[in-house]
Design an enzyme around this catalytic site. Sequence first.
Site, PDB file in Angstrom:
ATOM      1  N   THR A  83       4.938   3.822  -0.029  1.00  0.00           N
ATOM      2  CA  THR A  83       3.904   4.691   0.525  1.00  0.00           C
ATOM      3  C   THR A  83       3.107   3.971   1.603  1.00  0.00           C
ATOM      4  O   THR A  83       2.744   4.565   2.627  1.00  0.00           O
ATOM      5  CB  THR A  83       2.968   5.185  -0.589  1.00  0.00           C
ATOM      6  OG1 THR A  83       3.727   5.890  -1.579  1.00  0.00           O
ATOM      7  CG2 THR A  83       1.894   6.106  -0.045  1.00  0.00           C
ATOM      8  N   ASP A 127       6.813  12.083  -1.131  1.00  0.00           N
ATOM      9  CA  ASP A 127       6.947  11.105  -2.209  1.00  0.00           C
ATOM     10  C   ASP A 127       7.771  11.705  -3.350  1.00  0.00           C
ATOM     11  O   ASP A 127       7.776  12.930  -3.544  1.00  0.00           O
ATOM     12  CB  ASP A 127       5.565  10.693  -2.708  1.00  0.00           C
ATOM     13  CG  ASP A 127       5.599   9.395  -3.492  1.00  0.00           C
ATOM     14  OD1 ASP A 127       6.638   8.705  -3.482  1.00  0.00           O
ATOM     15  OD2 ASP A 127       4.574   9.073  -4.130  1.00  0.00           O
ATOM     16  N   ARG A 235       1.346  -3.808  -6.173  1.00  0.00           N
ATOM     17  CA  ARG A 235       0.380  -2.937  -6.850  1.00  0.00           C
ATOM     18  C   ARG A 235      -0.184  -3.637  -8.077  1.00  0.00           C
ATOM     19  O   ARG A 235      -1.385  -3.585  -8.344  1.00  0.00           O
ATOM     20  CB  ARG A 235       1.041  -1.620  -7.242  1.00  0.00           C
ATOM     21  CG  ARG A 235       0.077  -0.635  -7.904  1.00  0.00           C
ATOM     22  CD  ARG A 235       0.811   0.636  -8.306  1.00  0.00           C
ATOM     23  NE  ARG A 235       1.345   1.326  -7.146  1.00  0.00           N
ATOM     24  CZ  ARG A 235       2.311   2.231  -7.195  1.00  0.00           C
ATOM     25  NH1 ARG A 235       2.871   2.536  -8.359  1.00  0.00           N
ATOM     26  NH2 ARG A 235       2.728   2.829  -6.093  1.00  0.00           N
TER      27      ARG A 235
END
Length: 349
Positions: A83, A127, A235
Amino acid sequence: MARKTVVTGSEQQAPEPEPVRKSPEFSIDNPELDDDLRPQSLKEVIGQRKVIERVRIMLEAAQTRGDALGHLLLEGPPGLGKTTLAMVLPKELGSDFQITSGPTLRAPKDLLPYLTRASEKSVLFIDEIHRLPPAVEEFIYPAMEDFRVDIALGDGLNARTVNMSLKPFTIVGATTRSGMLTAPLRDRFVNRAHFDFYEHDDLTTLLIRNARKLRTELTEDAAQEIATRSRGTPRKANNLLRWTRDFAQVRQKAGPISGDVAREALAMIEIDAIGLEEMDRRYLMTLITVFTGGPAGIQAIGHSMNVPPDTLEDEVEPFLLRQGFIQRTPRGRMVTAAAWEHLKIPPLK
């Protein structure tokens, strides 16, 4: 043949697409961007060197020709920056950007507003594209190939088809399960990029940079401690960074976050030196104590732990398999010698 969508007066109005996102330039003195850890340009992206180099060539070639960027499919495990890269592309192109996801596009009419509002050379990011319903997937084929959509108006004998031309634009799809994509959809992406897990050095660099964005500072030792426990995932690294920052703010008070403070912070949330969490250790200990190291079926393990089997398969087993701590055999899961050694338990004879 592309399936046509029927739009009648009785249908509900299609939802409006999300507004185009335009992010301001990053500045360490801008308080509005303290928690915006995403890079704002391609040169700020850390890691994934092979992917970034190929994307850079695609961008330069498209800009030289004055064409829209070719459709791009980003695939790989969650949390690796798919993303993030998709959001950087329109900034590099100086174009508009729309974002949606496969599960929200239940019918062709849900996708239609995104297509009709797409400006020339803009980017539409979808997505979890592998979760598109078949009807939506077939509707998107002519939009990707010929930049047009066929819309059927009315019903019965009064039905008529309208062919609507679209401005050349780019679809960027992201998927964590590329095997679930149908071949016709996969082949319509002229460019594909696979994301791999990050090296520790790249994560260390990322953490030091993001710590400055969070208005704190890490020592090299602290950054390496967090990086080695982040499972190669940015992340995860950012989440641990935020926790370590909060811990240090309470316990350390002032100065750069030291390696000792980082280790103490990560120990409090039970993440060990290689990134094993409490659920991972429970899984391994269940296999060892209940099933004497295996083999054992995933259903039996799930019942013993009181955890849904699909949770174990999706959230626990991937990292244990990467570390070589378990094996999946036709008879079930088995603990390897590496797991016994890491847990400091002598193997059963």
